[in-house]
Design a protein around this motif. Structure first.
Motif, mmCIF file in Angstrom:
data_model
loop_
_atom_site.group_PDB
_atom_site.id
_atom_site.type_symbol
_atom_site.label_atom_id
_atom_site.label_comp_id
_atom_site.label_asym_id
_atom_site.label_seq_id
_atom_site.Cartn_x
_atom_site.Cartn_y
_atom_site.Cartn_z
ATOM 1 N N ILE A 53 0.648 -1.267 0.032
ATOM 2 C CA ILE A 53 0.089 0.185 -0.118
ATOM 3 C C ILE A 53 0.866 1.106 -0.225
ATOM 4 C CG2 ILE A 53 -1.589 1.211 1.295
ATOM 5 C CD1 ILE A 53 -2.809 -1.569 0.650
ATOM 6 N N GLU A 54 0.681 2.291 -0.919
ATOM 7 C CA GLU A 54 1.358 3.198 -0.901
ATOM 8 C C GLU A 54 0.482 4.799 -0.987
ATOM 9 O OE1 GLU A 54 3.954 3.463 -4.421
ATOM 10 O OE2 GLU A 54 5.591 4.632 -3.361
ATOM 11 N N GLY A 55 0.848 5.632 0.036
ATOM 12 C CA GLY A 55 0.269 6.980 -0.029
ATOM 13 C C GLY A 55 -1.176 6.930 0.125
ATOM 14 N N LEU A 56 -1.673 5.941 1.025
ATOM 15 C CA LEU A 56 -3.397 6.081 0.833
ATOM 16 C C LEU A 56 -3.927 6.963 1.637
ATOM 17 C CD1 LEU A 56 -5.342 3.754 -0.301
ATOM 18 C CD2 LEU A 56 -5.768 3.461 2.256
ATOM 19 N N ASP A 57 -4.883 7.840 0.969
ATOM 20 C CA ASP A 57 -5.548 8.919 1.926
ATOM 21 C C ASP A 57 -7.122 8.202 1.596
ATOM 22 O OD1 ASP A 57 -3.975 10.485 2.463
ATOM 23 O OD2 ASP A 57 -3.738 11.411 0.586
ATOM 24 N N LEU A 58 -8.087 8.299 2.606
ATOM 25 C CA LEU A 58 -9.329 7.800 2.723
ATOM 26 C C LEU A 58 -10.020 8.419 3.843
ATOM 27 C CD1 LEU A 58 -11.104 5.580 1.189
ATOM 28 C CD2 LEU A 58 -10.784 4.180 3.031
ATOM 29 N N HIS A 59 -11.177 9.071 3.363
ATOM 30 C CA HIS A 59 -11.883 9.815 4.559
ATOM 31 C C HIS A 59 -13.243 9.411 4.511
ATOM 32 C CE1 HIS A 59 -8.730 12.338 5.157
ATOM 33 N NE2 HIS A 59 -8.268 12.615 3.717
ATOM 34 N N VAL A 60 -13.753 8.887 5.600
ATOM 35 C CA VAL A 60 -14.886 7.958 5.582
ATOM 36 C C VAL A 60 -15.752 9.046 6.727
ATOM 37 C CG1 VAL A 60 -16.137 5.998 6.073
ATOM 38 C CG2 VAL A 60 -14.105 5.861 5.105
ATOM 39 N N GLN A 61 -16.860 9.291 6.236
ATOM 40 C CA GLN A 61 -17.530 10.016 7.113
ATOM 41 C C GLN A 61 -18.569 9.394 8.333
ATOM 42 O OE1 GLN A 61 -20.445 12.222 4.543
ATOM 43 N NE2 GLN A 61 -18.562 13.226 3.173
ATOM 44 N N SER A 62 -18.818 9.982 9.230
ATOM 45 C CA SER A 62 -19.634 9.390 10.212
ATOM 46 C C SER A 62 -20.958 8.728 9.758
ATOM 47 C CB SER A 62 -19.974 10.335 11.229
ATOM 48 O OG SER A 62 -20.589 9.789 12.273
ATOM 49 N N GLY A 63 -21.308 7.506 10.120
ATOM 50 C CA GLY A 63 -22.248 6.901 9.687
ATOM 51 C C GLY A 63 -22.304 6.169 8.431
ATOM 52 N N GLU A 64 -21.369 6.369 7.595
ATOM 53 C CA GLU A 64 -21.239 5.990 6.067
ATOM 54 C C GLU A 64 -20.864 4.752 6.105
ATOM 55 O OE1 GLU A 64 -19.565 8.353 2.069
ATOM 56 O OE2 GLU A 64 -18.168 8.112 3.945
ATOM 57 N N MET A 65 -21.362 4.035 4.946
ATOM 58 C CA MET A 65 -21.049 2.604 4.536
ATOM 59 C C MET A 65 -20.148 2.867 3.456
ATOM 60 S SD MET A 65 -22.083 -0.994 4.896
ATOM 61 C CE MET A 65 -22.520 -2.229 3.977
ATOM 62 N N VAL A 66 -18.953 2.465 3.448
ATOM 63 C CA VAL A 66 -17.860 2.457 2.372
ATOM 64 C C VAL A 66 -17.318 1.051 2.047
ATOM 65 C CG1 VAL A 66 -15.491 3.369 1.770
ATOM 66 C CG2 VAL A 66 -17.175 4.809 2.968
ATOM 67 N N CYS A 67 -17.536 0.729 0.781
ATOM 68 C CA CYS A 67 -16.806 -0.514 0.230
ATOM 69 C C CYS A 67 -15.518 -0.450 -0.216
ATOM 70 C CB CYS A 67 -17.732 -1.317 -0.789
ATOM 71 S SG CYS A 67 -19.128 -2.297 -0.027
ATOM 72 N N LEU A 68 -14.381 -1.247 0.150
ATOM 73 C CA LEU A 68 -13.266 -1.381 -0.600
ATOM 74 C C LEU A 68 -13.500 -2.391 -1.538
ATOM 75 C CD1 LEU A 68 -10.785 -1.446 2.617
ATOM 76 C CD2 LEU A 68 -11.569 0.592 1.291
ATOM 77 N N LEU A 69 -13.202 -2.116 -2.804
ATOM 78 C CA LEU A 69 -13.572 -3.093 -4.058
ATOM 79 C C LEU A 69 -12.273 -3.178 -4.810
ATOM 80 C CD1 LEU A 69 -15.709 -4.601 -5.738
ATOM 81 C CD2 LEU A 69 -16.095 -2.436 -6.959
ATOM 82 N N GLY A 70 -11.817 -4.416 -5.119
ATOM 83 C CA GLY A 70 -11.078 -4.413 -5.952
ATOM 84 C C GLY A 70 -10.595 -6.026 -6.193
ATOM 85 N N PRO A 71 -9.623 -6.280 -7.317
ATOM 86 C CA PRO A 71 -9.130 -7.686 -7.666
ATOM 87 C C PRO A 71 -8.585 -8.317 -6.321
ATOM 88 C CG PRO A 71 -8.118 -6.099 -8.970
ATOM 89 C CD PRO A 71 -9.023 -5.353 -8.186
#
Ligand SMILES: Nc1ncnc2c1ncn2[C@@H]1O[C@H](COP(=O)(O)OP(=O)(O)OP(=O)(O)O)[C@@H](O)[C@H]1O
Ligand SMILES: [Mg+2]
Length: 362
Positions: free
Chosen positions: A19-37
């Motif tokens: 993993i390199e230089g990963l930025d991810l901002h998830v809001q309160s109460g949000e459902m976020v999927c990480l999708l990838g091969p």
């Protein structure tokens, strides 16, 4: 309720960067999927958020507080693992109560919270059952209950439905979404199934080789895939090399020069670019259009998927159900997306500028 931020997070194993230089901002109460091969780093990211593996760089912040150096049991997270393992020698009740016992809650409080969470996942009455006596979907809900009972600020789910058959997957994913929305609990859901990601999340982070290609709503990912990778990865897409000029698409090679009319795309290029067209944007017409032959026809109920032989190669189209194999038809594109250097070129001006910068002629 809590928001979650990953700031410039990196992970290496030996000299391999995962993993390199990963930025991810998830809001309160949000459902976020990480999708990838497979191998794109989904589990690694989730485990770093949960504290099960350490990052080499960057910060993880939950609810404004850095947790980067906090051990998993003291983080406000709980995780359902990719291979959910219920303890086989414990009943449903004992499985769910275990984490609360470790936290030394009173018997009364434990029994109250287990009862609440069992109701939440619709498993009341099964307290005394052992995992082997439950269906796959019920076991999955016990694993979820075991995470929820700890009232985490952030819930981490690593492919929680991978052991279920298709029908049950649909049912349980909707249940998870319903519970997540009811509790308003910030959730990261890992999957490599795009249909699953698109149907349950507020936003999806599409991952490729340890970086985020696009972090967006399901609708935007489908309608405006910002990179060639996302265009190919999300939904069905026809991708080919060609030129686009004055509302027509031309094949890259000059032997096949029958132009295909294209609405809603006023980009222009004389150099070949990557073009992407959704199957539903291939329109069969009675009047002006390029020629195609129907090679294959796959009935899909209320519509058919057809494979067309065209001057641009074979293309997939979704059409109403009346075409037959061998038929010669006319077609045009409703909308084509243009990619250059792997990135979506949104406007003609933008496109012209880029091509000019690269020294090509328009
Ligand atoms: N302990 C480890 N040591 C070395 N490399 C590792 C280790 N764990 C994971 N990796 C590598 O990191 C990369 C990402 O792995 P990860 O498990 O995060 O992928 P994933 O996206 O969850 O895949 P899947 O969909 O198959 O579960 C892979 O190339 C894997 O080989
Ligand atoms: Mg994984």
């Amino acid at each position: 309720m809590a928001d979650l931020s990953l700031v410039q997070v990196g992970k290496r194993y030996g000299d391999r960067t995962i993993i390199e230089g990963l930025d991810l901002h998830v809001q309160s109460g949000e459902m976020v999927c990480l999708l990838g091969p497979s191998g794109s780093g989904k589990t690694t990211i989730l485990r770093m958020i949960g504290g099960f593996i350490n990052s080499n760089e960057g910060q993880i912040i939950i609810d404004g507080l850095p947790v980067t150096n906090v051990p998993p049991e003291r983080r406000p997270t709980s995780m359902v693992f990719q291979q959910y393992a219920l303890w086989p020698n414990m009943t449903v009740y004992q499985n769910i109560a275990f984490g609360l016992k470790l936290r030394r809650l009173s018997k009364r409080e434990i029994s109250q919270r287990v009862a609440e969470v069992l109701q939440m996942v619709d498993l009341r009455g099964l307290e005394k059952y052992y995992p082997a006596q439950l269906s796959g979907g019920q076991q999955q809900r016990v694993a979820l209950a075991r995470a929820l009972v700890l009232t985490p600020k952030v819930l981490l789910l690593d492919e929680p439905l991978s052991n279920l058959d298709a029908q049950l997957r649909h049912k349980v994913r909707e249940e998870i979404r319903e519970i997540q929305q009811r509790l308003h609990i910030t959730t990261i859901f890992v999957t490599h199934d795009q249909d699953e990601a698109m149907s349950v999340s507020d936003r999806v982070a599409v991952l490729s080789e340890g970086h985020i290609e696009q972090f967006d709503t399901p609708d935007n990912l489908y309608l405006h895939p910002e990179t060639n990778f996302v265009a190919r990865f999300i939904g069905s897409m026809n991708v080919f090399r060609g030129r686009i000029r004055n509302g027509f698409v031309y094949a890259e090679s000059s032997e096949h020069n029958e132009p295909v009319p294209c609405e809603h795309s006023n980009a222009t290029s004389t150099t070949p670019v990557d073009l992407a067209v959704r199957p539903e944007d291939i329109l069969i017409t009675n009047d002006i259009g390029a020629t195609a032959r129907v090679l294959r026809r796959l009935p899909r109920g209320h519509y058919a998927e057809i494979v067309l032989e065209t001057s641009l190669g074979t293309l997939r189209a979704f059409v109403p159900n009346q075409l037959s194999i061998g038929e010669i038809v006319k077609f045009r594109f409703g909308r084509a997306l243009v990619y250059q250097g792997g990135r979506l070129v949104k406007e003609e001006a933008n496109m012209a500028q880029r091509v000019a910068q690269e020294g090509a002629t328009i």
